[in-house]
Design a protein around this motif. Structure first.
Motif, mmCIF file in Angstrom:
data_model
loop_
_atom_site.group_PDB
_atom_site.id
_atom_site.type_symbol
_atom_site.label_atom_id
_atom_site.label_comp_id
_atom_site.label_asym_id
_atom_site.label_seq_id
_atom_site.Cartn_x
_atom_site.Cartn_y
_atom_site.Cartn_z
ATOM 1 N N ARG A 53 0.783 -1.374 0.096
ATOM 2 C CA ARG A 53 0.025 0.015 -0.113
ATOM 3 C C ARG A 53 0.559 1.428 0.193
ATOM 4 O O ARG A 53 0.437 2.196 -0.707
ATOM 5 C CB ARG A 53 -1.009 0.009 1.230
ATOM 6 C CG ARG A 53 -1.756 1.318 1.355
ATOM 7 C CD ARG A 53 -2.680 1.068 2.718
ATOM 8 N NE ARG A 53 -3.340 2.351 2.918
ATOM 9 C CZ ARG A 53 -4.357 2.919 2.595
ATOM 10 N NH1 ARG A 53 -5.093 2.180 1.612
ATOM 11 N NH2 ARG A 53 -4.904 4.092 2.824
ATOM 12 N N TYR A 103 3.613 1.844 -1.286
ATOM 13 C CA TYR A 103 4.262 2.002 -2.708
ATOM 14 C C TYR A 103 3.274 2.279 -3.636
ATOM 15 O O TYR A 103 3.777 3.001 -4.846
ATOM 16 C CB TYR A 103 5.299 0.937 -2.834
ATOM 17 C CG TYR A 103 5.929 0.516 -1.496
ATOM 18 C CD1 TYR A 103 7.397 1.445 -1.444
ATOM 19 C CD2 TYR A 103 5.919 -0.444 -0.768
ATOM 20 C CE1 TYR A 103 7.996 1.316 -0.167
ATOM 21 C CE2 TYR A 103 6.538 -0.705 0.441
ATOM 22 C CZ TYR A 103 7.663 0.176 0.558
ATOM 23 O OH TYR A 103 8.418 -0.358 1.506
ATOM 24 N N LEU A 148 -0.599 2.872 -3.342
ATOM 25 C CA LEU A 148 -1.546 3.702 -3.208
ATOM 26 C C LEU A 148 -1.924 4.736 -4.201
ATOM 27 O O LEU A 148 -2.867 4.838 -4.801
ATOM 28 C CB LEU A 148 -1.879 4.199 -1.716
ATOM 29 C CG LEU A 148 -3.166 4.762 -1.586
ATOM 30 C CD1 LEU A 148 -4.170 3.827 -1.641
ATOM 31 C CD2 LEU A 148 -2.999 5.252 0.008
ATOM 32 N N GLU A 149 -0.606 5.550 -4.410
ATOM 33 C CA GLU A 149 -0.917 6.815 -4.987
ATOM 34 C C GLU A 149 -1.216 6.404 -6.512
ATOM 35 O O GLU A 149 -2.132 7.015 -7.233
ATOM 36 C CB GLU A 149 0.426 7.665 -5.125
ATOM 37 C CG GLU A 149 0.285 9.027 -6.016
ATOM 38 C CD GLU A 149 1.549 9.876 -5.786
ATOM 39 O OE1 GLU A 149 1.788 10.710 -6.585
ATOM 40 O OE2 GLU A 149 2.467 9.665 -4.947
ATOM 41 N N GLN A 175 -4.839 5.257 -6.724
ATOM 42 C CA GLN A 175 -5.974 6.499 -6.532
ATOM 43 C C GLN A 175 -5.958 7.356 -8.092
ATOM 44 O O GLN A 175 -6.840 8.096 -8.412
ATOM 45 C CB GLN A 175 -5.524 7.342 -5.498
ATOM 46 C CG GLN A 175 -5.850 6.836 -4.276
ATOM 47 C CD GLN A 175 -5.145 7.520 -3.077
ATOM 48 O OE1 GLN A 175 -4.275 8.496 -2.970
ATOM 49 N NE2 GLN A 175 -5.727 7.403 -1.764
ATOM 50 N N LYS A 176 -4.724 7.298 -8.596
ATOM 51 C CA LYS A 176 -4.628 8.093 -9.960
ATOM 52 C C LYS A 176 -5.541 7.397 -11.128
ATOM 53 O O LYS A 176 -6.264 8.090 -11.927
ATOM 54 C CB LYS A 176 -3.268 8.190 -10.499
ATOM 55 C CG LYS A 176 -2.357 9.438 -10.137
ATOM 56 C CD LYS A 176 -0.931 9.330 -10.612
ATOM 57 C CE LYS A 176 -0.393 10.668 -10.299
ATOM 58 N NZ LYS A 176 1.088 10.504 -10.720
ATOM 59 N N LYS A 222 -8.288 5.408 -10.134
ATOM 60 C CA LYS A 222 -9.331 5.124 -9.327
ATOM 61 C C LYS A 222 -10.572 4.379 -10.152
ATOM 62 O O LYS A 222 -11.132 3.684 -9.999
ATOM 63 C CB LYS A 222 -9.952 5.817 -8.594
ATOM 64 C CG LYS A 222 -10.782 5.460 -7.563
ATOM 65 C CD LYS A 222 -10.998 6.796 -6.457
ATOM 66 C CE LYS A 222 -11.928 6.438 -5.424
ATOM 67 N NZ LYS A 222 -12.144 7.462 -4.463
#
Length: 333
Positions: free
Chosen positions: A187, A189, A191-192, A195-196, A198
């Protein structure tokens, strides 16, 4: 135009109907061992779905929800004790008036864990205890890896077939729990990136479910499982799903108030305690029942229950939100 927009909005439900229709006319393509090799493809897809679930779980939100032990016990008992009690009471009646695969499909529905995403979403809309919902929905999914196969072994015995309980638990753990843990570990590493993207990530689980539904119905159509199924049986199944949901929702509301829960906890209890997971239920069934040609009929109750619970709980969430807004207004006057 309004009708087309509605179809776009409900594309997943439409997709399930399309998957069933395609299975009727192309069962040889999607069946186990067929040209598309969907049994292997869906296995990879399920692992990816639960990896993404693990990636999306917030450790902070889970920690915030841990301390409310009364809520946790209430929700887990509703999911893994009260719901299965419906089968204990009415299971023999189901078996007397339905094909055994459909009756056992209701048994499977009753022993499934709760959902994660929609339970939390509905709790949020209803102004409920979101950290409590996140913790309990996540806990339910983990407990379900062990409890669901155990209850199936206890209740079903699927026409004399013995379930290898330990093998099922290990297989489900590898398929669902292990990718979830890996997702949680990665997570920080990834997660970003998630989210981009999504909009795509949020639909992966639905695409995988559609493939599994298509594959399961291809197997059942190819083996003639639906030959004795009637429209009246479908209508009866829908009514049973709706009645079970109504009884559970209003029973949990009654008990939550008797136990002195504040409205935020009641909202979390109702939505986490009454929902059943399609996202985990379909792949778990694939592991537990393997390439059994009756899998399509076994999955029918959870496929019917899923849209019913989404619709009714959305209405209920809006009612809770309105009640909460009214209480806030009275407090400020």
């Amino acid at each position: 135009m309004a009708f087309i927009n509605k179809l776009k909005k409900e594309w997943f439900l439409v997709g399930m109907l399309v998957a069933i229709g395609l299975a009727v006319i192309s069962s040889d393509l999607g069946k186990s061992g067929g040209v598309l090799h969907l049994d292997a493809v869906t296995g990879i897809g399920v692992a990816l779905v639960f990896f993404l679930h693990g990636l999306g779980l917030s450790p902070k939100a889970i920690k915030e929800g841990i301390s409310n032990w009364r809520l946790h016990i209430f929700i887990q008992l509703a999911t893994f004790a009260i719901y299965p009690l419906i089968w204990v009471i009415f299971g023999s009646t189901f078996l007397a008036y339905m094909p055994s695969a459909l009756a056992f499909g209701f048994c499977y529905l009753f022993v499934l864990p709760s959902t994660i995403s929609s339970s939390v979403a509905m709790t949020s809309v209803g102004k409920g205890n979101v950290p409590g919902a996140i913790f309990n929905a996540s806990l339910s999914s983990i407990l379900g890896v062990f409890i669901t196969p155990l209850l199936i072994q206890l209740f079903m015995g699927f026409e004399g077939a013995e379930l290898d309980l330990m093998a099922s638990v290990i297989s489900i753990s590898k398929l669902l729990l292990l990718p979830m843990i890996v997702g949680q570990l990665l997570r920080p590493y990834l997660l970003e990136f998630a989210q981009k993207h999504k909009s795509v990530v949020g639909k992966v689980d639905k695409y995988v479910i559609l493939l599994i539904v298509y594959s399961a119905f291809c197997d059942s159509v190819a083996n003639g499982i639906w030959s004795g199924f009637t429209i009246s049986m479908l209508a009866t199944s829908i009514i049973i799903c709706f009645v079970c949901l109504l009884v559970m929702v209003h029973s949990l509301q009654w008990f939550a108030r008797r136990f002195g829960f504040q409205q935020p906890d009641e909202v979390a209890a109702v939505f986490c305690g009454t929902k059943k997971t399609l996202a985990a239920g379909v792949p778990m069934a694939k592991v537990i029942f393997g390439a059994d040609p009756r899998l399509g009929m076994l999955l029918l109750p959870i496929m019917l229950y899923h849209p019913i619970q989404i619709f009714y709980c959305a209405v209920l969430a809006n009612r809770y939100a309105a009640k909460s807004a009214q209480a806030e207004q009275l407090a400020t006057d």
